[in-house]
Enzyme design. Structure first.
Site, short mmCIF file in Angstrom:
data_model
loop_
_atom_site.label_atom_id
_atom_site.label_comp_id
_atom_site.label_asym_id
_atom_site.label_seq_id
_atom_site.Cartn_x
_atom_site.Cartn_y
_atom_site.Cartn_z
N HIS A 164 0.84 -1.20 0.00
CA HIS A 164 0.00 0.00 0.00
C HIS A 164 0.88 1.26 0.00
CE1 HIS A 164 -3.79 2.19 1.03
NE2 HIS A 164 -2.92 3.04 1.56
N GLU A 165 1.79 1.32 0.96
CA GLU A 165 2.59 2.55 1.09
C GLU A 165 3.57 2.71 -0.07
OE1 GLU A 165 1.64 4.75 3.11
OE2 GLU A 165 0.32 3.49 4.33
N HIS A 172 1.90 4.57 -2.79
CA HIS A 172 1.99 6.02 -2.58
C HIS A 172 3.40 6.52 -2.94
CE1 HIS A 172 -1.88 6.68 -0.69
NE2 HIS A 172 -1.65 5.84 0.30
N GLU A 205 -4.52 7.52 -3.34
CA GLU A 205 -5.07 6.26 -2.83
C GLU A 205 -5.25 5.26 -3.97
OE1 GLU A 205 -5.21 5.87 0.33
OE2 GLU A 205 -6.48 4.11 0.68
#
Lengths: 503, 503
Positions: A269-270, A273, A299
């Site tokens: 997820h990170e 980003h 997101e």
């Protein structure tokens, strides 16, 4: 999309970019102060850190609301009439300057204090599991946010809040997005509940030493394309990613020894980003165009890597041998054996623990409640009951207590109203972008299955990352996928998984 | 010494302290940016970090030279006439404000650029081992520093540079300190050279794994009194200590596997600085009085712990069992066996490798050269020859090449002129303070031999740390030791060691 060619920029544009570089540098300093606070800072330094953050934030606000900057911007707007690059530059600068100038300094100070008291009250209320202990501070904060929203847009105040995180988005647009999504997801949840299917959770059993998870996570981050010469990975209680500078992108993670999922999907997820931040257009550096288009677009990148890549059978074809190298006792031998536990659908009370299918119902509930708080149809005292009603309506569950209901998120306590919808925008955009990437890039699944992530990353770089804030998020999705943002791709993604698992 | 009682401060004083707190917070932010650069920052982020540092430094300068601050200060000076606490507050604020206001903004910008180019040229020159490659940038930097010094004090420009680091110190004072010191140390070095004594270096042989050195170093730092809840220890190429805030003091170290000395004495040196920062008066927080008295006083604290504690037989009585726990093959069984290798006297070409006895001769040489550069009697082109002449005169050695001569220090490349003398002030003050502590505190050696450092730290806290910048460094030493700063205690310390080792 044409670059802002700073060598061809006129003196006024260069002056604007120079002033903007300083504002951006100060924003980077604030991020470093926060990153350090979450990862490195000694426990005793909280008070001095608050002073440092306030000092830098105050100075950045002064710079952004400086009359000279405003005059430079106005001159650039005149130049921009027949030059799309100059127009985009001026438009994004104007957005930030106007927002900053419209909020009275006194209100900004009251808000900063109320946020800090809000978080403290929220923490106390969480400790006692009693909404009543948060009620007064929340009401005060809400009153100030209503003033802020009215200062920004007296006609559509809630839209002004949405616009900070998702430029151009309005509650009316969101309604069009959320209404059919809610209906389809509720149907899906009901279908799953009444089905006879069940998932064997054998794949989740085991012990996953944190240092081995870290080694694997770092390797995955490298393989998908994160450049460690321009960034870092560290541990923190709440994972996050910060673009301190385009050459200094830091993301964090948190691992549990008994469950590999928070660590692995946290990294994916990170890093999604982080890849976005590392891919922003360096040729526009220092200008407001070298920023992500919105939080929703941010997101979309994290969810794309977390869900559409990280939970796919293809990804696990590649990952499983590396995974079993670190965790030899892992019971699954085939990617197909892992896949089911990563796609379980199960309504639950807490958003951050929700599966990909039910997650957006949690967001929908918050969107409706926020909107009601700002149009005056809901008051703070009615919030717990309204929360329970939404959970019942959307998920068929009722909060067992305040901590599993209205007190679960920190967002409102820090003044973040209008922020939740960006999560769903991100989820929908992720699915739509991934579907487009799959049709644009031949054999994307086969590439992923052998650990070749460059074709996907290249597509994202070209269609999303390198465009920075040139286009609005709506335009960006439309240009990248050929269609406006909708829920079809997302519903098809979760629908297929549900059918496959639950028949 | 009376505290600045901020509850009793009048509105103008509170206003001054509030403004000062912001300036100090920004200084802390600059330190964090630098600390991060040396310990954490990704390699690719150097350019963005320079922008961030310049932005914060520029804003801090703006705040310090703000007309409102000046008016507040002037009002405080009127109040201060019959109040010593208010007088000290106003005096220290005036020092910083005057310095900042006297340097034209254009000159400050030129200096910042020249410093950054100076370091780059110095690094190139070091790489090629050729002073000629540094010459032009050094000459330019020197010219700007001469302008700065003249702007600060047209009559005694070099004194104005000294005063930044060591308030109240002049070249004339230093001459009185250095002249007899030079003579005595040169005599000592000659006596050692002609003696038959030699030191067995068996204690230095061995392998000292870095992780074990780290564990030991951290334990030592804790034992001597460093509070890890208000600070950190990390690794960096060049060890340093920074008081980001009084509750956030960070020091660094660097270890070599083949030699325990750089790691161990590096820790003790930097923790000496760190204990000073942690001991500064919290009741004066945010005011200019909550700062160290000078760089020389700072160095006195680091040298006291490094040399007078860390190289003593008593300290090794306590340390040796812990040391041998980590390094079981260490050949020395008694503190007395370690002591000799820690007190070897051997003239050498490079200051940072020099022993405690010859070290100050390196500093003396730099003091004389700097002074000559600023009184116009020495030009940059003559510097290498003048350097060689000083080394010959003071140490009986001649540089083998530029890297072991005039190119060895980074200080001048970063514009630090007038800084070197603080090293010797620190060495002399350390010896004088330690001697006073020994006579004031009964059985100090016995305490140290059993790992009780609180009696010594308590004495330093009371006499030095808690006084902040209330007194000038000269007054501080005089009050703490009952005598003005001199070289007697230091000469007695190195003299005894020499006699014991070399007869």
């Amino acid at each position: 999309v044409r670059a802002v060619d700073t060598t061809r920029a006129n003196p006024r544009q260069r002056q604007l970019i120079a002033a903007w570089s300083e504002v951006r540098a100060l924003a980077g300093v604030e991020m470093l102060l926060s990153w350090d606070q979450e990862t490195m800072m000694p426990t005793g330094a909280a008070e001095s850190r608050a002073l440092q953050l306030a000092a830098v934030a105050g100075l950045r606000h002064e710079r952004l609301t400086d009359d000279t900057l405003l005059a430079t911007l106005a001159a650039c707007e005149v130049d921009a009439l027949d030059d799309p690059a100059a127009a985009a530059l001026a438009r994004e600068a104007r957005r930030s300057v106007d927002r900053a100038r419209k909020i009275p300094a006194e209100l900004a100070r009251s808000l900063a204090a109320a946020r800090s008291r809000g978080v403290a009250a929220w923490q106390r209320a969480r400790g006692a599991n009693r909404f009543a202990l948060f009620r007064d501070e929340l009401a005060h904060l809400l009153e100030l946010k209503r003033q802020e929203a009215a200062a920004l847009d007296p006609v559509q105040p809630y839209d002004a809040l949405l616009d900070e995180y998702e430029p151009g988005t309005t509650a009316a647009n969101l309604e069009i997005l959320f209404e059919p999504l809610e209906r389809a997801l509720s149907d899906l949840v009901r279908a799953v509940a009444s089905s006879a299917g069940r998932v064997d959770s054998a794949a989740l059993r085991g012990t996953f030493p944190v240092d081995r998870q870290r080694a694997l996570g770092r390797r995955i981050a490298e393989c998908v394309g994160f450049d460690f010469e321009r960034g870092r990975l560290d541990a923190s209680a709440h994972p996050f990613c910060m673009g301190i500078a385009s050459s200094d992108v830091r993301f964090t993670w948190r691992a549990e020894e008994a469950d590999f999922r928070p660590g692995l999907f946290g990294i994916l997820h990170e890093v999604g980003h982080a890849l976005y931040e590392q891919g922003l257009p360096v040729e526009w550096l220092g200008s407001p165009l070298a920023e992500a288009a919105s939080l929703g677009m941010h997101e979309s990148q994290s969810r794309l890597w977390e869900n559409h890549v990280g939970r796919s059978v293809e990804f696990w074809r590649w990952l499983l041998p590396l995974f079993r190298e670190q965790f030899p006792d892992f019971p699954c031998r085939r990617a197909e054996d892992v896949w089911p536990v990563l796609h379980v659908v199960e309504p639950s009370l807490v958003r951050v623990d929700a599966d990909a299918t039910t997650y957006n119902l949690h967001v929908a509930a918050r969107f409706r409640l926020e909107r009601a708080l700002f149009d005056g149809s809901l008051e703070v005292d009615e919030l717990p009951a309204a929360w329970a009603a939404e959970m019942r309506r959307l998920l068929g569950l009722e909060p067992t207590d305040d901590n599993h209901g209205v007190l679960q998120d920190i967002h409102w306590a820090t003044g973040l109203f209008g922020y939740f919808p960006t999560y769903t925008i991100g989820n929908l955009a992720a699915a739509q972008l991934f579907a487009s990437a799959c049709s644009d890039v031949g054999g994307l699944g086969e590439h992923i299955a052998v650990g070749e992530f460059e074709p996907l990353l290249g597509w994202l770089r070209e269609r999303i990352h390198r465009r920075g804030a040139w286009l609005s998020p709506a335009e960006l999705v439309h240009e990248a996928t050929g269609a406006p943002l909708g829920s079809a791709a997302f519903l098809s993604y979760v629908g297929e998984a549900c059918r496959s698992l639950y028949g």
